[in-house]
Design a protein around this motif. Sequence first.
Motif, PDB file in Angstrom:
ATOM      1  N   VAL A  75      30.981  29.860  17.205  1.00  4.40           N
ATOM      2  CA  VAL A  75      32.044  29.989  18.211  1.00  4.40           C
ATOM      3  C   VAL A  75      31.449  29.950  19.611  1.00  4.40           C
ATOM      4  N   ALA A  76      30.352  30.662  19.809  1.00  6.49           N
ATOM      5  CA  ALA A  76      29.699  30.669  21.119  1.00  6.49           C
ATOM      6  C   ALA A  76      29.213  29.273  21.497  1.00  6.49           C
ATOM      7  N   TYR A  77      28.705  28.539  20.518  1.00  2.00           N
ATOM      8  CA  TYR A  77      28.236  27.171  20.786  1.00  2.00           C
ATOM      9  C   TYR A  77      29.385  26.300  21.294  1.00  2.00           C
ATOM     10  N   VAL A  78      30.535  26.391  20.641  1.00  2.34           N
ATOM     11  CA  VAL A  78      31.693  25.587  21.048  1.00  2.34           C
ATOM     12  C   VAL A  78      32.156  25.979  22.448  1.00  2.34           C
ATOM     13  N   VAL A  79      32.254  27.285  22.700  1.00  2.00           N
ATOM     14  CA  VAL A  79      32.716  27.761  24.006  1.00  2.00           C
ATOM     15  C   VAL A  79      31.742  27.334  25.102  1.00  2.00           C
ATOM     16  N   ALA A  80      30.451  27.502  24.865  1.00  2.00           N
ATOM     17  CA  ALA A  80      29.451  27.123  25.866  1.00  2.00           C
ATOM     18  C   ALA A  80      29.454  25.613  26.107  1.00  2.00           C
ATOM     19  N   ASP A  81      29.647  24.830  25.040  1.00  2.00           N
ATOM     20  CA  ASP A  81      29.644  23.373  25.164  1.00  2.00           C
ATOM     21  C   ASP A  81      30.828  22.881  25.984  1.00  2.00           C
ATOM     22  N   ARG A  82      31.972  23.566  25.873  1.00  2.00           N
ATOM     23  CA  ARG A  82      33.186  23.093  26.558  1.00  2.00           C
ATOM     24  C   ARG A  82      33.388  23.707  27.934  1.00  2.00           C
ATOM     25  N   THR A  83      32.816  24.865  28.173  1.00  6.03           N
ATOM     26  CA  THR A  83      33.020  25.528  29.463  1.00  6.03           C
ATOM     27  C   THR A  83      31.754  25.597  30.305  1.00  6.03           C
ATOM     28  N   GLY A  84      30.584  25.632  29.648  1.00  2.92           N
ATOM     29  CA  GLY A  84      29.331  25.780  30.376  1.00  2.92           C
ATOM     30  C   GLY A  84      29.050  27.210  30.806  1.00  2.92           C
ATOM     31  N   TRP A  85      29.901  28.156  30.385  1.00  4.85           N
ATOM     32  CA  TRP A  85      29.733  29.559  30.768  1.00  4.85           C
ATOM     33  C   TRP A  85      29.090  30.322  29.615  1.00  4.85           C
ATOM     34  N   TRP A  86      27.813  30.688  29.785  1.00  2.00           N
ATOM     35  CA  TRP A  86      27.083  31.383  28.725  1.00  2.00           C
ATOM     36  C   TRP A  86      27.640  32.789  28.498  1.00  2.00           C
ATOM     37  N   PHE A 138      31.450  22.452  10.811  1.00  2.00           N
ATOM     38  CA  PHE A 138      30.352  22.057  11.702  1.00  2.00           C
ATOM     39  C   PHE A 138      29.303  21.192  11.011  1.00  2.00           C
ATOM     40  N   THR A 139      29.509  20.898   9.727  1.00  2.00           N
ATOM     41  CA  THR A 139      28.578  20.113   8.900  1.00  2.00           C
ATOM     42  C   THR A 139      27.217  20.824   8.827  1.00  2.00           C
ATOM     43  N   GLY A 140      26.264  20.173   8.211  1.00  2.00           N
ATOM     44  CA  GLY A 140      24.940  20.770   8.069  1.00  2.00           C
ATOM     45  C   GLY A 140      24.008  20.468   9.229  1.00  2.00           C
ATOM     46  N   GLN A 141      24.533  19.851  10.278  1.00  2.00           N
ATOM     47  CA  GLN A 141      23.722  19.505  11.446  1.00  2.00           C
ATOM     48  C   GLN A 141      23.279  20.762  12.183  1.00  2.00           C
ATOM     49  N   VAL A 142      22.067  20.717  12.720  1.00  2.00           N
ATOM     50  CA  VAL A 142      21.542  21.844  13.483  1.00  2.00           C
ATOM     51  C   VAL A 142      22.214  21.894  14.849  1.00  2.00           C
ATOM     52  N   LEU A 238      17.017  30.533  17.747  1.00  2.00           N
ATOM     53  CA  LEU A 238      16.676  30.046  16.411  1.00  2.00           C
ATOM     54  C   LEU A 238      17.487  28.828  15.988  1.00  2.00           C
ATOM     55  N   SER A 239      18.563  28.515  16.678  1.00  2.00           N
ATOM     56  CA  SER A 239      19.531  27.463  16.348  1.00  2.00           C
ATOM     57  C   SER A 239      20.433  27.920  15.206  1.00  2.00           C
ATOM     58  N   MET A 240      21.574  27.243  15.056  1.00  2.00           N
ATOM     59  CA  MET A 240      22.545  27.580  14.022  1.00  2.00           C
ATOM     60  C   MET A 240      22.520  26.494  12.960  1.00  2.00           C
ATOM     61  N   VAL A 241      22.294  26.907  11.733  1.00  2.00           N
ATOM     62  CA  VAL A 241      22.225  25.976  10.617  1.00  2.00           C
ATOM     63  C   VAL A 241      22.605  26.745   9.356  1.00  2.00           C
ATOM     64  N   PRO A 242      23.272  26.110   8.385  1.00  2.00           N
ATOM     65  CA  PRO A 242      23.605  26.812   7.142  1.00  2.00           C
ATOM     66  C   PRO A 242      22.361  27.432   6.514  1.00  2.00           C
TER      67      PRO A 242
END
Length: 314
Positions: A75-86, A138-142, A238-242
């Motif tokens: 969720v944080a990744y999506v929010v940061a990607d669309r708003t740029g607000w960490w 989000f698929t298995g992509q990192v 650490l990145s997000m991955v399954p």
Amino acid sequence: MKWRWLLWLLVGGPIAVFSIWALVDNARLYVITLLNGLTLASLYFIVASGFTLVFGLMRNVNLAHGSLYLLGGYVAYVVADRTGWWILALAAGFAVAALGGLLIQLLVLRHMQGQELRQTLVTIALSIVIADLLLWTFTGQVHQMEAPAWLQGPIRDLPLIRAYSAYRLSLLGFGVVIGLGLWWLLTRTRVGMMIRAGVDDRGMLSASGVNVNMVFAITFMLGAGLAGLGGVIGAVELSMVPGEDTRLLLASLIVVIVGGMGSVPGAAIGSAILGLAETYGLAYAPTYSVVFTFVILILVLAFRPRGIMGKAVA
């Protein structure tokens, strides 16, 4: 008393000898590994402190805790990607995981109080469902978030190690602030008093006019929110991955076992031990690094079955 001194000698002696050898051989590697271990321990502590509240203090077995970590990070990744607000991403990860924890508490665990086996089986199922839904979405992509601008890049001109990641170093501050905040909440506030009283005697607290279900729901929300907060921090480091959900859940279990159930200082000690053991193992004995974790568990369960800071039942 003598066996305690013998235990300290058996454990501390090899550690002291190794530290002296490592400092003489390559002091820079030793210090960098120490910082890596402490910063990893801070991440473990943030996630495990929430698990300590839910499992160690409330005695609710929530094995979906790792999935809430993963949910908060995505969720944080999506929010940061669309708003740029960490900071907004940090708040969103915490809030969504807290909401997820609240739903688990109200719809599931509330009706299974004291039934550990049912809680275990149901939360394992929930963990699988949540993880598969996240994999489908989000698929298995990192996925990896960028650190905020003011924490990007290294801190330079440090003694001996010369440079170190500003973001990684900031994790120590995050861990300290969260640890002190939890200690203050549980030991110095009315809410903390009600939480501890509800764990000790739920019926008596309810008879005194306190809504025990609401107190436990708030506690569960806080614990789940901390898992999500850890997911936001882990999404950068650490990145997000399954699969990360299982890793962080296992780490939280080890921290609670080593540190002692329901103890925030114990969670801090357990996190430090686990983080340092992992990083030094990977740096100096990568083939056998996983062995150190099991050696720690064996020693603690053999000599301190309730954990380092665990209290004996009267």
